[in-house]
Design a protein around this motif. Structure first.
Motif, PDB file in Angstrom:
ATOM      1  N   ALA A  43      11.810  86.017  52.037  1.00 27.94           N
ATOM      2  CA  ALA A  43      10.656  85.158  52.331  1.00 27.94           C
ATOM      3  C   ALA A  43       9.733  84.982  51.132  1.00 27.94           C
ATOM      4  CB  ALA A  43       9.888  85.690  53.528  1.00 27.94           C
ATOM      5  N   GLU A  44       9.513  86.038  50.369  1.00 27.39           N
ATOM      6  CA  GLU A  44       8.605  85.940  49.220  1.00 27.39           C
ATOM      7  C   GLU A  44       9.174  84.995  48.164  1.00 27.39           C
ATOM      8  OE1 GLU A  44       6.811  88.937  45.906  1.00 27.39           O
ATOM      9  OE2 GLU A  44       6.775  89.640  47.986  1.00 27.39           O
ATOM     10  N   ALA A  45      10.448  85.127  47.872  1.00 27.42           N
ATOM     11  CA  ALA A  45      11.090  84.229  46.906  1.00 27.42           C
ATOM     12  C   ALA A  45      11.085  82.792  47.430  1.00 27.42           C
ATOM     13  CB  ALA A  45      12.512  84.688  46.622  1.00 27.42           C
ATOM     14  N   ALA A  46      11.273  82.620  48.728  1.00 18.30           N
ATOM     15  CA  ALA A  46      11.271  81.285  49.329  1.00 18.30           C
ATOM     16  C   ALA A  46       9.892  80.642  49.222  1.00 18.30           C
ATOM     17  CB  ALA A  46      11.712  81.362  50.782  1.00 18.30           C
ATOM     18  N   ALA A  47       8.858  81.433  49.398  1.00 21.37           N
ATOM     19  CA  ALA A  47       7.491  80.898  49.329  1.00 21.37           C
ATOM     20  C   ALA A  47       7.209  80.298  47.957  1.00 21.37           C
ATOM     21  CB  ALA A  47       6.489  81.994  49.665  1.00 21.37           C
ATOM     22  N   ALA A  48       7.787  80.873  46.910  1.00 27.05           N
ATOM     23  CA  ALA A  48       7.578  80.364  45.562  1.00 27.05           C
ATOM     24  C   ALA A  48       8.238  79.000  45.352  1.00 27.05           C
ATOM     25  CB  ALA A  48       8.104  81.367  44.535  1.00 27.05           C
ATOM     26  N   LEU A  49       9.285  78.693  46.109  1.00 28.08           N
ATOM     27  CA  LEU A  49      10.018  77.421  45.969  1.00 28.08           C
ATOM     28  C   LEU A  49       9.606  76.348  46.966  1.00 28.08           C
ATOM     29  CD1 LEU A  49      13.811  78.302  45.563  1.00 28.08           C
ATOM     30  CD2 LEU A  49      12.298  77.260  43.897  1.00 28.08           C
ATOM     31  N   ALA A  50       9.210  76.748  48.134  1.00 30.27           N
ATOM     32  CA  ALA A  50       9.044  75.828  49.267  1.00 30.27           C
ATOM     33  C   ALA A  50       8.188  74.606  48.955  1.00 30.27           C
ATOM     34  CB  ALA A  50       8.486  76.587  50.466  1.00 30.27           C
ATOM     35  N   GLY A  51       7.041  74.800  48.369  1.00 27.95           N
ATOM     36  CA  GLY A  51       6.133  73.695  48.103  1.00 27.95           C
ATOM     37  C   GLY A  51       6.689  72.679  47.125  1.00 27.95           C
ATOM     38  N   ARG A  52       7.512  73.127  46.187  1.00 28.07           N
ATOM     39  CA  ARG A  52       8.095  72.214  45.196  1.00 28.07           C
ATOM     40  C   ARG A  52       9.100  71.261  45.820  1.00 28.07           C
ATOM     41  NH1 ARG A  52       9.829  76.700  41.247  1.00 28.07           N
ATOM     42  NH2 ARG A  52      11.645  75.364  41.089  1.00 28.07           N
ATOM     43  N   TYR A  53       9.616  71.600  47.004  1.00 29.92           N
ATOM     44  CA  TYR A  53      10.640  70.774  47.649  1.00 29.92           C
ATOM     45  C   TYR A  53      10.142  70.095  48.926  1.00 29.92           C
ATOM     46  CZ  TYR A  53      13.872  72.406  44.190  1.00 29.92           C
ATOM     47  OH  TYR A  53      14.493  72.640  42.985  1.00 29.92           O
ATOM     48  N   GLY A  54       8.830  70.070  49.117  1.00 32.94           N
ATOM     49  CA  GLY A  54       8.255  69.325  50.231  1.00 32.94           C
ATOM     50  C   GLY A  54       8.315  70.012  51.580  1.00 32.94           C
ATOM     51  N   VAL A  55       8.558  71.305  51.603  1.00 34.51           N
ATOM     52  CA  VAL A  55       8.602  72.054  52.857  1.00 34.51           C
ATOM     53  C   VAL A  55       7.180  72.129  53.420  1.00 34.51           C
ATOM     54  CG1 VAL A  55       9.058  74.323  53.868  1.00 34.51           C
ATOM     55  CG2 VAL A  55      10.597  73.390  52.125  1.00 34.51           C
ATOM     56  N   ILE A  56       7.009  71.802  54.701  1.00 34.51           N
ATOM     57  CA  ILE A  56       5.670  71.885  55.287  1.00 34.51           C
ATOM     58  C   ILE A  56       5.413  73.218  55.960  1.00 34.51           C
ATOM     59  CG2 ILE A  56       5.528  69.389  55.632  1.00 34.51           C
ATOM     60  CD1 ILE A  56       5.508  70.455  58.743  1.00 34.51           C
ATOM     61  N   SER A  57       6.496  73.904  56.336  1.00 28.58           N
ATOM     62  CA  SER A  57       6.345  75.172  57.027  1.00 28.58           C
ATOM     63  C   SER A  57       7.461  76.124  56.621  1.00 28.58           C
ATOM     64  CB  SER A  57       6.379  74.946  58.544  1.00 28.58           C
ATOM     65  OG  SER A  57       6.387  76.173  59.220  1.00 28.58           O
ATOM     66  N   LEU A  58       7.063  77.310  56.180  1.00 26.13           N
ATOM     67  CA  LEU A  58       8.020  78.362  55.879  1.00 26.13           C
ATOM     68  C   LEU A  58       7.992  79.318  57.060  1.00 26.13           C
ATOM     69  CD1 LEU A  58       9.982  79.671  53.878  1.00 26.13           C
ATOM     70  CD2 LEU A  58       8.028  80.896  52.913  1.00 26.13           C
ATOM     71  N   ASP A  59       9.017  79.238  57.891  1.00 25.39           N
ATOM     72  CA  ASP A  59       9.111  80.075  59.082  1.00 25.39           C
ATOM     73  C   ASP A  59       9.898  81.332  58.721  1.00 25.39           C
ATOM     74  OD1 ASP A  59       7.871  77.932  60.287  1.00 25.39           O
ATOM     75  OD2 ASP A  59       9.683  77.183  61.245  1.00 25.39           O
ATOM     76  N   THR A  60       9.391  82.479  59.109  1.00 25.00           N
ATOM     77  CA  THR A  60      10.048  83.735  58.756  1.00 25.00           C
ATOM     78  C   THR A  60      10.327  84.567  60.000  1.00 25.00           C
ATOM     79  OG1 THR A  60       7.936  84.887  58.405  1.00 25.00           O
ATOM     80  CG2 THR A  60       8.921  83.800  56.497  1.00 25.00           C
ATOM     81  N   ILE A  61      11.472  85.215  59.978  1.00 27.53           N
ATOM     82  CA  ILE A  61      11.822  86.171  61.024  1.00 27.53           C
ATOM     83  C   ILE A  61      12.211  87.463  60.320  1.00 27.53           C
ATOM     84  CG2 ILE A  61      13.379  86.764  62.914  1.00 27.53           C
ATOM     85  CD1 ILE A  61      13.732  83.759  63.433  1.00 27.53           C
ATOM     86  N   ALA A  62      11.486  88.524  60.624  1.00 22.33           N
ATOM     87  CA  ALA A  62      11.768  89.832  60.032  1.00 22.33           C
ATOM     88  C   ALA A  62      12.082  90.812  61.157  1.00 22.33           C
ATOM     89  CB  ALA A  62      10.571  90.312  59.229  1.00 22.33           C
ATOM     90  N   ASP A  63      13.196  91.494  61.007  1.00 27.85           N
ATOM     91  CA  ASP A  63      13.608  92.507  61.971  1.00 27.85           C
ATOM     92  C   ASP A  63      14.644  93.382  61.278  1.00 27.85           C
ATOM     93  OD1 ASP A  63      15.452  93.649  64.162  1.00 27.85           O
ATOM     94  OD2 ASP A  63      13.817  92.793  65.351  1.00 27.85           O
ATOM     95  N   PRO A  64      14.579  94.695  61.454  1.00 27.67           N
ATOM     96  CA  PRO A  64      15.568  95.563  60.808  1.00 27.67           C
ATOM     97  C   PRO A  64      17.024  95.198  61.149  1.00 27.67           C
ATOM     98  CG  PRO A  64      13.801  96.874  61.756  1.00 27.67           C
ATOM     99  CD  PRO A  64      13.575  95.462  62.189  1.00 27.67           C
ATOM    100  N   LYS A  65      17.249  94.585  62.303  1.00 23.37           N
ATOM    101  CA  LYS A  65      18.619  94.200  62.678  1.00 23.37           C
ATOM    102  C   LYS A  65      19.136  93.036  61.832  1.00 23.37           C
ATOM    103  CE  LYS A  65      18.682  96.063  67.288  1.00 23.37           C
ATOM    104  NZ  LYS A  65      18.972  95.871  68.679  1.00 23.37           N
ATOM    105  N   LEU A  66      18.246  92.400  61.073  1.00 24.88           N
ATOM    106  CA  LEU A  66      18.656  91.299  60.211  1.00 24.88           C
ATOM    107  C   LEU A  66      18.942  91.763  58.785  1.00 24.88           C
ATOM    108  CD1 LEU A  66      16.153  88.611  61.481  1.00 24.88           C
ATOM    109  CD2 LEU A  66      18.587  88.786  62.009  1.00 24.88           C
TER     110      LEU A  66
END
Length: 180
Positions: A43-66
């Motif tokens: 998610a942290e790495a994605a946040a650095a890229l998202a805005g440059r590609y027009g993403v309006i929402s960075l949705d994250t799911i965190a769970d140890p099973k993932l």
């Protein structure tokens, strides 16, 4: 109607920017918002890229099973996300894992799936998906209708291109229940 690119794992894989390019171009062409769903630690790495590609929402799911690659947990989390958010297009950056997950998601949410896609366009009420076939020697064009589609993108023929205007994506933690 929303377009969602899905990523999982602890790092962003090669082809992510190319997948964001195609997802962004398609969502802009149909006037739909682009969301990026990240499951796991990237998610942290994605946040650095998202805005440059027009993403309006960075949705994250965190769970140890993932943590790691657990197909059952990923499919369960993705299915719950789809129930909550109702995306019209669920896109994957195609790799070995995505080949497994996209097909399972298609069955779980009862939506058509196209693998090896490299072009998306709206054709009236349908989505036209161009994909490689027979090892890439042939191109197949699929015309999909319905409320939801699952598409796995081959990014080797796509050149990464940032959006014409950057965005300031909202980060939204999404809750899912993976206890089952």
């Amino acid at each position: 109607m929303t377009v969602v690119l899905c990523t999982w794992g602890d790092t962003l894989e090669g082809g992510t920017e190319e997948a964001l390019t195609l997802a962004g171009q398609y969502s802009a062409s149909i006037g739909a918002p682009l969301h990026w769903l990240v499951l796991g630690g990237a998610a942290e790495a994605a946040a650095a890229l998202a805005g440059r590609y027009g993403v309006i929402s960075l949705d994250t799911i965190a769970d140890p099973k993932l943590d790691g690659f657990g197909p059952d947990a990923l499919v369960s989390a993705l299915a719950q996300y789809c129930e909550q958010q109702s995306p019209a297009a669920l896109l994957f950056n195609q790799n070995v894992q995505a080949r497994l997950i996209a097909r399972r998601m298609s069955g779980r949410i009862k939506a058509p799936v196209v693998m090896n896609a490299f072009a998306l366009a709206r054709d009236g009420e349908a989505l036209t998906v161009t994909a490689t076939a027979y090892g890439g020697d042939t191109h197949a064009v699929y015309r999909l209708t319905g409320d939801r589609v699952v598409i796995s993108l081959v990014t080797t023929a796509i050149v990464a291109q940032e959006a014409a205007s950057t965005s300031s994506p909202e980060t939204r933690p999404i809750s899912v229940d993976l206890s089952g």
